[in-house]
Design a protein around this motif. Structure first.
Motif, short mmCIF file in Angstrom:
data_model
loop_
_atom_site.label_atom_id
_atom_site.label_comp_id
_atom_site.label_asym_id
_atom_site.label_seq_id
_atom_site.Cartn_x
_atom_site.Cartn_y
_atom_site.Cartn_z
N LEU A 30 56.20 27.23 16.87
CA LEU A 30 56.69 28.57 16.53
C LEU A 30 56.20 29.58 17.57
O LEU A 30 55.12 29.42 18.13
N PRO A 31 56.98 30.63 17.82
CA PRO A 31 56.60 31.60 18.86
C PRO A 31 55.22 32.22 18.66
O PRO A 31 54.52 32.48 19.64
N SER A 32 54.80 32.44 17.43
CA SER A 32 53.50 33.07 17.21
C SER A 32 52.33 32.15 17.57
O SER A 32 51.20 32.62 17.73
N PHE A 33 52.60 30.85 17.69
CA PHE A 33 51.56 29.89 18.07
C PHE A 33 51.85 29.27 19.44
O PHE A 33 51.41 28.16 19.73
N ALA A 34 52.56 29.97 20.27
CA ALA A 34 53.00 29.43 21.56
C ALA A 34 51.84 28.98 22.44
O ALA A 34 51.99 28.05 23.23
N ASP A 35 50.69 29.61 22.30
CA ASP A 35 49.53 29.21 23.10
C ASP A 35 49.05 27.82 22.76
O ASP A 35 48.32 27.19 23.54
#
Length: 60
Positions: A30-35
């Motif tokens: 998901l984008p919020s966990f991209a790292d």
């Protein structure tokens, strides 16, 4: 009833672990966990390997 569940749990442990690995690995895309996407890839691959082992063991 409790005995039957306790006897089946070890047989389903790989299936449970693979499902959890897929779920949490997918969340990391998901984008919020991209790292953490690389960790997500490894978790997804681990889930795939666990599922493969589970299928091999359940058919023997």
């Amino acid at each position: 009833m409790k005995i039957a569940l306790a006897e089946r749990l070890p047989a389903k442990l790989l299936a449970i672990l693979s499902s959890l690995s897929f779920f949490f690995g997918s969340m990391l895309f998901l984008p919020s966990f991209a790292d953490y996407a690389t960790v997500g890839v490894w978790a997804f691959m681990a889930g795939s390997a666990l599922m493969f082992i589970d299928i091999l063991l359940s058919n023997s």
